[in-house]
Design a protein around this motif. Structure first.
Motif, PDB file in Angstrom:
ATOM      1  N   ASP A 107     -10.995 -12.596  15.242  1.00 57.79           N
ATOM      2  CA  ASP A 107     -11.373 -11.271  14.754  1.00 57.79           C
ATOM      3  C   ASP A 107     -10.910 -11.185  13.297  1.00 57.79           C
ATOM      4  O   ASP A 107      -9.885 -11.789  12.940  1.00 57.79           O
ATOM      5  CB  ASP A 107     -10.641 -10.198  15.587  1.00 57.79           C
ATOM      6  N   PRO A 108     -11.613 -10.450  12.443  1.00 58.88           N
ATOM      7  CA  PRO A 108     -11.037 -10.207  11.122  1.00 58.88           C
ATOM      8  C   PRO A 108      -9.737  -9.419  11.263  1.00 58.88           C
ATOM      9  O   PRO A 108      -9.506  -8.738  12.267  1.00 58.88           O
ATOM     10  CB  PRO A 108     -12.107  -9.365  10.417  1.00 58.88           C
ATOM     11  N   ARG A 109      -8.890  -9.527  10.258  1.00 57.97           N
ATOM     12  CA  ARG A 109      -7.639  -8.754  10.232  1.00 57.97           C
ATOM     13  C   ARG A 109      -7.710  -7.692   9.144  1.00 57.97           C
ATOM     14  O   ARG A 109      -8.071  -7.991   8.000  1.00 57.97           O
ATOM     15  CB  ARG A 109      -6.431  -9.672   9.945  1.00 57.97           C
ATOM     16  N   GLY A 110      -7.388  -6.462   9.513  1.00 59.51           N
ATOM     17  CA  GLY A 110      -7.268  -5.417   8.515  1.00 59.51           C
ATOM     18  C   GLY A 110      -6.098  -5.701   7.596  1.00 59.51           C
ATOM     19  O   GLY A 110      -5.063  -6.229   8.028  1.00 59.51           O
ATOM     20  N   PHE A 111      -6.246  -5.345   6.330  1.00 54.37           N
ATOM     21  CA  PHE A 111      -5.234  -5.592   5.305  1.00 54.37           C
ATOM     22  C   PHE A 111      -5.145  -4.297   4.498  1.00 54.37           C
ATOM     23  O   PHE A 111      -5.786  -4.134   3.465  1.00 54.37           O
ATOM     24  CB  PHE A 111      -5.693  -6.764   4.430  1.00 54.37           C
ATOM     25  N   ALA A 112      -4.381  -3.328   5.029  1.00 57.48           N
ATOM     26  CA  ALA A 112      -4.347  -1.975   4.468  1.00 57.48           C
ATOM     27  C   ALA A 112      -3.043  -1.745   3.719  1.00 57.48           C
ATOM     28  O   ALA A 112      -1.956  -1.959   4.275  1.00 57.48           O
ATOM     29  CB  ALA A 112      -4.507  -0.937   5.573  1.00 57.48           C
ATOM     30  N   LEU A 113      -3.144  -1.297   2.481  1.00 56.53           N
ATOM     31  CA  LEU A 113      -1.986  -1.128   1.613  1.00 56.53           C
ATOM     32  C   LEU A 113      -1.930   0.290   1.071  1.00 56.53           C
ATOM     33  O   LEU A 113      -2.955   0.853   0.681  1.00 56.53           O
ATOM     34  CB  LEU A 113      -2.053  -2.114   0.436  1.00 56.53           C
ATOM     35  N   LYS A 114      -0.733   0.857   1.059  1.00 62.85           N
ATOM     36  CA  LYS A 114      -0.515   2.190   0.478  1.00 62.85           C
ATOM     37  C   LYS A 114       0.528   2.059  -0.630  1.00 62.85           C
ATOM     38  O   LYS A 114       1.668   1.665  -0.378  1.00 62.85           O
ATOM     39  CB  LYS A 114      -0.046   3.182   1.544  1.00 62.85           C
ATOM     40  N   PHE A 115       0.124   2.359  -1.849  1.00 60.92           N
ATOM     41  CA  PHE A 115       1.015   2.333  -2.999  1.00 60.92           C
ATOM     42  C   PHE A 115       1.467   3.763  -3.293  1.00 60.92           C
ATOM     43  O   PHE A 115       0.621   4.643  -3.530  1.00 60.92           O
ATOM     44  CB  PHE A 115       0.301   1.776  -4.231  1.00 60.92           C
ATOM     45  N   TYR A 116       2.782   4.004  -3.298  1.00 61.23           N
ATOM     46  CA  TYR A 116       3.310   5.344  -3.569  1.00 61.23           C
ATOM     47  C   TYR A 116       3.540   5.463  -5.090  1.00 61.23           C
ATOM     48  O   TYR A 116       4.644   5.272  -5.588  1.00 61.23           O
ATOM     49  CB  TYR A 116       4.619   5.569  -2.817  1.00 61.23           C
ATOM     50  N   THR A 117       2.493   5.781  -5.827  1.00 60.55           N
ATOM     51  CA  THR A 117       2.580   5.785  -7.287  1.00 60.55           C
ATOM     52  C   THR A 117       2.998   7.160  -7.796  1.00 60.55           C
ATOM     53  O   THR A 117       2.947   8.161  -7.059  1.00 60.55           O
ATOM     54  CB  THR A 117       1.235   5.398  -7.935  1.00 60.55           C
ATOM     55  N   GLU A 118       3.368   7.222  -9.076  1.00 56.63           N
ATOM     56  CA  GLU A 118       3.775   8.506  -9.668  1.00 56.63           C
ATOM     57  C   GLU A 118       2.590   9.440  -9.881  1.00 56.63           C
ATOM     58  O   GLU A 118       2.762  10.620 -10.178  1.00 56.63           O
ATOM     59  CB  GLU A 118       4.510   8.284 -10.990  1.00 56.63           C
ATOM     60  N   GLU A 119       1.370   8.945  -9.726  1.00 58.93           N
ATOM     61  CA  GLU A 119       0.173   9.773  -9.840  1.00 58.93           C
ATOM     62  C   GLU A 119      -0.423  10.091  -8.472  1.00 58.93           C
ATOM     63  O   GLU A 119      -1.569  10.516  -8.379  1.00 58.93           O
ATOM     64  CB  GLU A 119      -0.880   9.050 -10.680  1.00 58.93           C
ATOM     65  N   GLY A 120       0.351   9.901  -7.411  1.00 61.09           N
ATOM     66  CA  GLY A 120      -0.158  10.091  -6.062  1.00 61.09           C
ATOM     67  C   GLY A 120      -0.353   8.759  -5.375  1.00 61.09           C
ATOM     68  O   GLY A 120      -0.168   7.695  -5.963  1.00 61.09           O
ATOM     69  N   ASN A 121      -0.712   8.801  -4.118  1.00 62.86           N
ATOM     70  CA  ASN A 121      -0.880   7.572  -3.347  1.00 62.86           C
ATOM     71  C   ASN A 121      -2.188   6.877  -3.707  1.00 62.86           C
ATOM     72  O   ASN A 121      -3.209   7.527  -3.968  1.00 62.86           O
ATOM     73  CB  ASN A 121      -0.883   7.874  -1.853  1.00 62.86           C
ATOM     74  N   TYR A 122      -2.142   5.558  -3.686  1.00 59.73           N
ATOM     75  CA  TYR A 122      -3.353   4.753  -3.835  1.00 59.73           C
ATOM     76  C   TYR A 122      -3.452   3.829  -2.624  1.00 59.73           C
ATOM     77  O   TYR A 122      -2.537   3.055  -2.354  1.00 59.73           O
ATOM     78  CB  TYR A 122      -3.326   3.932  -5.122  1.00 59.73           C
ATOM     79  N   ASP A 123      -4.548   3.936  -1.886  1.00 61.90           N
ATOM     80  CA  ASP A 123      -4.774   3.096  -0.711  1.00 61.90           C
ATOM     81  C   ASP A 123      -5.809   2.026  -1.028  1.00 61.90           C
ATOM     82  O   ASP A 123      -6.882   2.327  -1.574  1.00 61.90           O
ATOM     83  CB  ASP A 123      -5.292   3.921   0.471  1.00 61.90           C
ATOM     84  N   LEU A 124      -5.495   0.807  -0.662  1.00 64.33           N
ATOM     85  CA  LEU A 124      -6.449  -0.293  -0.752  1.00 64.33           C
ATOM     86  C   LEU A 124      -6.650  -0.792   0.667  1.00 64.33           C
ATOM     87  O   LEU A 124      -5.737  -1.377   1.266  1.00 64.33           O
ATOM     88  CB  LEU A 124      -5.908  -1.396  -1.658  1.00 64.33           C
ATOM     89  N   VAL A 125      -7.817  -0.527   1.224  1.00 70.20           N
ATOM     90  CA  VAL A 125      -8.046  -0.743   2.655  1.00 70.20           C
ATOM     91  C   VAL A 125      -9.080  -1.846   2.826  1.00 70.20           C
ATOM     92  O   VAL A 125     -10.280  -1.605   2.804  1.00 70.20           O
ATOM     93  CB  VAL A 125      -8.516   0.556   3.342  1.00 70.20           C
ATOM     94  N   GLY A 126      -8.599  -3.084   2.953  1.00 69.92           N
ATOM     95  CA  GLY A 126      -9.494  -4.221   3.045  1.00 69.92           C
ATOM     96  C   GLY A 126      -9.266  -5.042   4.293  1.00 69.92           C
ATOM     97  O   GLY A 126      -8.722  -4.567   5.295  1.00 69.92           O
ATOM     98  N   ASN A 127      -9.670  -6.300   4.235  1.00 69.98           N
ATOM     99  CA  ASN A 127      -9.542  -7.242   5.347  1.00 69.98           C
ATOM    100  C   ASN A 127      -9.007  -8.569   4.831  1.00 69.98           C
ATOM    101  O   ASN A 127      -8.810  -8.742   3.620  1.00 69.98           O
ATOM    102  CB  ASN A 127     -10.900  -7.464   6.028  1.00 69.98           C
ATOM    103  N   ASN A 128      -8.815  -9.501   5.748  1.00 68.44           N
ATOM    104  CA  ASN A 128      -8.423 -10.845   5.330  1.00 68.44           C
ATOM    105  C   ASN A 128      -9.647 -11.705   5.052  1.00 68.44           C
ATOM    106  O   ASN A 128      -9.560 -12.932   4.995  1.00 68.44           O
ATOM    107  CB  ASN A 128      -7.525 -11.512   6.381  1.00 68.44           C
ATOM    108  N   THR A 129     -10.795 -11.066   4.882  1.00 71.44           N
ATOM    109  CA  THR A 129     -12.031 -11.759   4.511  1.00 71.44           C
ATOM    110  C   THR A 129     -12.624 -11.065   3.287  1.00 71.44           C
ATOM    111  O   THR A 129     -12.527  -9.844   3.157  1.00 71.44           O
ATOM    112  CB  THR A 129     -13.061 -11.724   5.655  1.00 71.44           C
ATOM    113  N   PRO A 130     -13.277 -11.805   2.399  1.00 71.55           N
ATOM    114  CA  PRO A 130     -13.826 -11.190   1.190  1.00 71.55           C
ATOM    115  C   PRO A 130     -15.169 -10.509   1.400  1.00 71.55           C
ATOM    116  O   PRO A 130     -15.701  -9.889   0.479  1.00 71.55           O
ATOM    117  CB  PRO A 130     -13.970 -12.387   0.241  1.00 71.55           C
TER     118      PRO A 130
END
Length: 484
Positions: A107-130
């Motif tokens: 199965d593909p694997r989700g690769f979800a990242l949450k960056f707690y930046t000074e301008e608010g949160n930034y989420d990068l919600v990807g997979n282990n496939t391009p």
């Protein structure tokens, strides 16, 4: 020593937590035992609805450190200087299975990242496939239905899986990737991650570029064979979850280098593949990887439910300097993810500790279930207003890009679904091809209709004649003459 009193949820001390209140020793139980009722009622509600997809996952805290100056491409504050660190949270997951499914399924694997930046949160919600199976969000519910259980048998349904894939040739690139060696990573630490979609970076002068994110594991790529994965699934279905936790607990902190591919805006009109089609990649010969920074995971959650299960991610959680593209799959996700979280966790999911921005949140959203902060207090609750409430900052608008055309339900202009899967097949060694072909054969054998198998074989043959022929032979079938 202060006594450590057990209390009810409203803070009252509990006199007896071993015996319910009954009428005499044999009962029946009295409804006036409010502590009993509260315990049972809360227990019944301890499971929030699991994620429709990506239900099984593991997460960890860490940081992202900038290692290369990219300010000429983006004004995002968390990327503003070399050496800058931003706290973050990552969640890795399988896609199709339930919360109790095995970690080592193909199965593909989700690769979800949450960056707690000074301008608010930034989420990068990807997979282990391009890439991904489909390129238009309107097909997503149907695709996921094929990965779930049959409504009558309640069993996984290979007929639905391959029927859908064979009728959706754009899926061939991802399916070839999935059936290959990287379809089952050895651990969550030994796989790459990708933003998958095309995004737009905009700098302080308002100039933009199209970009794709790549996260390269510093642990190296390691994968499992189907046989080993099946064995582990039976012996330890939480293998990946356990491995990530133990590695961090033992101080073996996993890390990834983040790179981007950068495409000038005007190239989108002339590139040989549609750069917004998520079923396609950009050649790294055309757009080389540029290093941005390094992600390190160095702290385990203290409470799985509070931090991993209640974590919510959306590709629409953006910061200034990062914008979206016309990618039709991404456009649908911008709505669907936030909406899923409002259903699953609640209208105020962004206020939970794991999701809460580290900078002050100032808006006019009020009320809703489980509002557990001061709900804006007595401050002004509408906009525009004459009372000094927060106002917009025009310099932080998403960057503009031109659009044109007739409003209609239309497909992408480019429909070459075979070149990139064929290239992926030819890129592999003979041993890798043998495993890839055998995985296809084993996965397609349970399909009841030869019509479905032959349709999929036709796609494989168009990608590479040897590829299609070998899978056909493995299934005891012939490549359809009309395909040849």
């Amino acid at each position: 020593m202060t006594k450590n009193n057990l209390t009810t949820s409203w803070g009252a001390p509990v006199g007896d937590n071993q015996n319910s209140m009954t009428a005499g020793s044999r009962g029946p139980t009295l409804i006036q035992d409010v502590h009993l009722l509260e315990k049972l009622a809360h227990f019944n509600r301890e499971r929030i609805p699991e994620r429709v997809v990506h239900a099984k996952g593991a997460g960890a805290h860490g940081y992202f450190e900038v290692t290369n100056d990219v300010t000429k491409y983006t004004k995002a504050a968390f990327l503003s200087e070399v050496g800058k660190r931003t706290p973050m949270f990552a969640r890795f997951s399988t896609v199709a299975g339930e919360a109790g499914s095995a970690d080592t399924v193909r199965d593909p694997r989700g690769f979800a990242l949450k960056f707690y930046t000074e301008e608010g949160n930034y989420d990068l919600v990807g997979n282990n496939t391009p890439i991904f199976f489909i390129r238009d969000a309107i097909k997503f519910p149907d695709f996921i239905h094929t990965q779930k259980r049959h409504p009558q048998t309640h069993l996984k349904n290979p007929n639905a899986v391959w029927d859908f894939w064979s009728l959706s040739p754009e899926s061939l690139h991802q399916v070839t990737y999935l059936m290959g060696d990287r379809g089952i990573p050895a651990t969550l630490r030994h796989m790459h991650g990708f933003g998958s979609h095309t995004f737009k970076w905009t700098n302080a002068e308002g100039d933009g570029v199209w970009i794709k994110y790549h996260f390269k594991t510093e642990q190296g790529i390691k994968n499992l064979t189907q046989e080993v994965a099946d064995k582990i699934a039976g012996e330890n279905p939480d293998y990946h979850t356990e491995d990530l936790f133990n590695a961090i607990e033992n101080g073996d902190f996993p890390a990834w280098k983040m790179y981007v591919q950068i495409m000038p805006l005007e190239d989108a009109n002339t590139y040989r593949f549609d750069p917004f089609d998520v079923t396609k990649t950009w050649s790294q010969k055309d757009y080389p990887l540029i290093e941005v920074g390094r992600m390190v995971l160095d702290r385990n959650p203290e409470n799985y439910f509070a931090e991993v299960e209640q974590a919510t991610f959306s590709p629409g959680t953006l910061v200034p300097g990062v914008d979206v593209s016309p990618d039709k799959m991404l456009q649908g996700r911008l709505f669907a993810y936030h909406d899923a979280h409002r259903y699953r966790v609640g209208a105020n999911h962004q206020a939970l500790p794991i999701n809460r921005a580290r900078n002050e949140v100032k808006n006019y959203q009020r009320d809703g279930a489980m509002r557990f902060d001061d709900n804006g207090g007595s401050s002004v609750y509408y906009e525009p207003n004459s009372y000094g409430g927060p106002t917009e900052s025009p310099e932080n608008k998403q960057a503009a890009y031109p659009v044109s055309g007739v409003a209609d339900s239309v497909a992408y202009d480019h429909n070459d679904h075979y070149t990139q899967p064929g290239d992926l097949y030819r890129l592999q060694s003979e041993e890798e091809r043998e495993r890839l072909v055998q995985t296809f054969v084993n996965a397609m054998k349970p399909v009841e209709k030869d019509e479905i198998k032959l349709r999929q074989i036709g796609h494989l043959y168009k990608a590479d004649p040897e590829f299609g022929t070998r899978v056909a032979e493995g299934l005891g079938l012939q490549v359809p003459e009309e395909v040849k």
